[in-house]
Design a protein around this motif. Structure first.
Motif, PDB file in Angstrom:
ATOM      1  N   GLY A  85       0.826  -1.206   0.000  1.00 47.33           N
ATOM      2  CA  GLY A  85       0.000   0.000   0.000  1.00 47.33           C
ATOM      3  C   GLY A  85       0.857   1.251   0.000  1.00 47.33           C
ATOM      4  N   ARG A  86       1.905   1.248   0.793  1.00 46.51           N
ATOM      5  CA  ARG A  86       2.805   2.413   0.840  1.00 46.51           C
ATOM      6  C   ARG A  86       3.501   2.616  -0.502  1.00 46.51           C
ATOM      7  N   ILE A  87       3.922   1.514  -1.124  1.00 49.21           N
ATOM      8  CA  ILE A  87       4.590   1.615  -2.432  1.00 49.21           C
ATOM      9  C   ILE A  87       3.638   2.212  -3.452  1.00 49.21           C
ATOM     10  N   ASP A  88       2.385   1.761  -3.437  1.00 50.82           N
ATOM     11  CA  ASP A  88       1.401   2.311  -4.369  1.00 50.82           C
ATOM     12  C   ASP A  88       1.204   3.806  -4.131  1.00 50.82           C
ATOM     13  N   ALA A  89       1.135   4.205  -2.848  1.00 48.18           N
ATOM     14  CA  ALA A  89       0.956   5.622  -2.534  1.00 48.18           C
ATOM     15  C   ALA A  89       2.159   6.442  -3.008  1.00 48.18           C
ATOM     16  N   VAL A  90       3.358   5.912  -2.804  1.00 50.49           N
ATOM     17  CA  VAL A  90       4.568   6.629  -3.238  1.00 50.49           C
ATOM     18  C   VAL A  90       4.612   6.731  -4.762  1.00 50.49           C
ATOM     19  N   GLN A  91       4.233   5.657  -5.456  1.00 43.26           N
ATOM     20  CA  GLN A  91       4.216   5.703  -6.918  1.00 43.26           C
ATOM     21  C   GLN A  91       3.189   6.712  -7.417  1.00 43.26           C
ATOM     22  N   HIS A  92       2.037   6.773  -6.756  1.00 34.22           N
ATOM     23  CA  HIS A  92       1.012   7.735  -7.146  1.00 34.22           C
ATOM     24  C   HIS A  92       1.525   9.159  -6.926  1.00 34.22           C
ATOM     25  N   ARG A  93       2.144   9.380  -5.785  1.00 37.31           N
ATOM     26  CA  ARG A  93       2.679  10.722  -5.462  1.00 37.31           C
ATOM     27  C   ARG A  93       3.798  11.093  -6.454  1.00 37.31           C
ATOM     28  N   THR A  94       4.641  10.129  -6.791  1.00 37.47           N
ATOM     29  CA  THR A  94       5.713  10.384  -7.755  1.00 37.47           C
ATOM     30  C   THR A  94       5.131  10.770  -9.107  1.00 37.47           C
ATOM     31  N   GLY A  95       4.084  10.070  -9.516  1.00 35.93           N
ATOM     32  CA  GLY A  95       3.428  10.403 -10.780  1.00 35.93           C
ATOM     33  C   GLY A  95       2.865  11.820 -10.757  1.00 35.93           C
ATOM     34  N   GLN A  96       2.256  12.199  -9.624  1.00 39.16           N
ATOM     35  CA  GLN A  96       1.726  13.550  -9.503  1.00 39.16           C
ATOM     36  C   GLN A  96       2.848  14.580  -9.589  1.00 39.16           C
ATOM     37  N   LEU A  97       3.942  14.306  -8.889  1.00 38.67           N
ATOM     38  CA  LEU A  97       5.065  15.255  -8.896  1.00 38.67           C
ATOM     39  C   LEU A  97       5.683  15.367 -10.284  1.00 38.67           C
ATOM     40  N   GLU A  98       5.784  14.237 -10.993  1.00 43.58           N
ATOM     41  CA  GLU A  98       6.328  14.286 -12.351  1.00 43.58           C
ATOM     42  C   GLU A  98       5.423  15.101 -13.258  1.00 43.58           C
ATOM     43  N   THR A  99       4.118  14.948 -13.082  1.00 49.65           N
ATOM     44  CA  THR A  99       3.169  15.721 -13.878  1.00 49.65           C
ATOM     45  C   THR A  99       3.304  17.208 -13.575  1.00 49.65           C
ATOM     46  N   ARG A 100       3.407  17.534 -12.299  1.00 48.15           N
ATOM     47  CA  ARG A 100       3.559  18.947 -11.918  1.00 48.15           C
ATOM     48  C   ARG A 100       4.870  19.522 -12.442  1.00 48.15           C
ATOM     49  N   MET A 101       5.926  18.706 -12.376  1.00 49.62           N
ATOM     50  CA  MET A 101       7.221  19.178 -12.853  1.00 49.62           C
ATOM     51  C   MET A 101       7.189  19.409 -14.361  1.00 49.62           C
ATOM     52  N   ALA A 102       6.550  18.504 -15.091  1.00 50.86           N
ATOM     53  CA  ALA A 102       6.444  18.674 -16.540  1.00 50.86           C
ATOM     54  C   ALA A 102       5.626  19.921 -16.868  1.00 50.86           C
ATOM     55  N   ALA A 103       4.556  20.147 -16.100  1.00 53.63           N
ATOM     56  CA  ALA A 103       3.742  21.335 -16.324  1.00 53.63           C
ATOM     57  C   ALA A 103       4.558  22.595 -16.033  1.00 53.63           C
ATOM     58  N   SER A 104       5.357  22.561 -14.976  1.00 42.30           N
ATOM     59  CA  SER A 104       6.200  23.720 -14.641  1.00 42.30           C
ATOM     60  C   SER A 104       7.229  23.973 -15.735  1.00 42.30           C
ATOM     61  N   GLU A 105       7.842  22.893 -16.243  1.00 39.97           N
ATOM     62  CA  GLU A 105       8.826  23.059 -17.314  1.00 39.97           C
ATOM     63  C   GLU A 105       8.171  23.622 -18.565  1.00 39.97           C
ATOM     64  N   ASN A 106       6.959  23.136 -18.866  1.00 36.37           N
ATOM     65  CA  ASN A 106       6.238  23.674 -20.027  1.00 36.37           C
ATOM     66  C   ASN A 106       5.910  25.140 -19.819  1.00 36.37           C
ATOM     67  N   GLY A 107       5.515  25.496 -18.594  1.00 33.09           N
ATOM     68  CA  GLY A 107       5.221  26.900 -18.288  1.00 33.09           C
ATOM     69  C   GLY A 107       6.455  27.770 -18.464  1.00 33.09           C
ATOM     70  N   LEU A 108       7.606  27.273 -17.971  1.00 35.26           N
ATOM     71  CA  LEU A 108       8.857  28.029 -18.135  1.00 35.26           C
ATOM     72  C   LEU A 108       9.212  28.173 -19.610  1.00 35.26           C
ATOM     73  N   LEU A 109       9.036  27.112 -20.347  1.00 31.69           N
ATOM     74  CA  LEU A 109       9.351  27.153 -21.771  1.00 31.69           C
ATOM     75  C   LEU A 109       8.443  28.136 -22.490  1.00 31.69           C
ATOM     76  N   GLN A 110       7.152  28.101 -22.151  1.00 29.33           N
ATOM     77  CA  GLN A 110       6.225  29.032 -22.783  1.00 29.33           C
ATOM     78  C   GLN A 110       6.544  30.468 -22.394  1.00 29.33           C
ATOM     79  N   MET A 111       6.912  30.673 -21.115  1.00 29.74           N
ATOM     80  CA  MET A 111       7.298  32.029 -20.693  1.00 29.74           C
ATOM     81  C   MET A 111       8.534  32.479 -21.457  1.00 29.74           C
ATOM     82  N   ALA A 112       9.470  31.567 -21.601  1.00 29.00           N
ATOM     83  CA  ALA A 112      10.695  31.923 -22.311  1.00 29.00           C
ATOM     84  C   ALA A 112      10.386  32.225 -23.774  1.00 29.00           C
ATOM     85  N   LEU A 113       9.536  31.406 -24.366  1.00 31.13           N
ATOM     86  CA  LEU A 113       9.192  31.644 -25.763  1.00 31.13           C
ATOM     87  C   LEU A 113       8.413  32.941 -25.926  1.00 31.13           C
TER      88      LEU A 113
END
Length: 190
Positions: A85-113
């Motif tokens: 159960g803990r592993i599943d929760a950590v994997q879910h949280r990691t997926g959320q963080l990766e999604t947020r990080m990708a969104a942040s990188e896209n935001g930075l790229l769009q701001m830069a562009l």
């Protein structure tokens, strides 16, 4: 007593009985034979009673070991379920963080562009002004907006510091530093 000891005793009784048998035939005493036969039977019954008692004790020990093993196995299964159960929760949280990080990188790229487009518009306006106003020397290159936002980063980079050292000094992640440097290169080449 150990089981081998009982076997030795039984063998000893059998040997003694075999030795007494011929002497009884000589004596032709029926009462003595019956008495010794009863003694041997009593000894064998005692031996069998001891073996049965030890078997019962052994079965009780085996039952207690089985019960302990089952309870420890159930506890381990419970812990395993909790860890899964803990592993599943950590994997879910990691997926959320990766999604947020990708969104942040896209935001930075769009701001830069978008800031690059603004810079291009400023370049166009400056070029139009330069055409209207005669210049004495070569046209001046405008300073990158990214370089204005991160002066310490570009100062360290111009000194030849590695990305890891820059990350330690600025407190920024190395991936973000690489992205900023790439965006600055794109902005300068545009």
């Amino acid at each position: 007593m150990q089981p081998w000891a009982y076997i030795v005793l039984l063998g000893g009784f059998a040997l003694a009985y075999a030795l007494l048998l011929p002497s009884r035939a000589r004596n032709k005493n029926g009462g003595a034979d019956k008495q010794s036969l009863k003694e041997v039977e009593a000894a064998l019954e005692l031996y069998m009673a001891d073996v049965e008692r030890e078997n019962r004790e052994l079965l009780e020990v085996l039952d207690s070991i089985k019960t302990q093993t089952q309870s420890s196995q159930a506890a381990l299964q419970e812990q395993l379920g909790e860890l899964n159960g803990r592993i599943d929760a950590v994997q879910h949280r990691t997926g959320q963080l990766e999604t947020r990080m990708a969104a942040s990188e896209n935001g930075l790229l769009q701001m830069a562009l978008s800031s690059g487009k603004d810079t291009n518009a400023q370049h166009s306006a400056a070029s139009a002004n330069a055409i209207d106003e005669p210049s004495a020397g070569a046209k001046a290159r405008p300073v990158s907006t990214i370089k204005l936002r991160y002066p310490q980063l570009f100062e360290l980079y111009s000194q030849g510091k590695s990305i890891d050292i820059i990350a330690k000094k600025t407190g920024m992640p190395s991936g973000e530093i690489q992205l900023i440097l790439q965006l600055a290169k794109q902005e300068e080449s545009a």
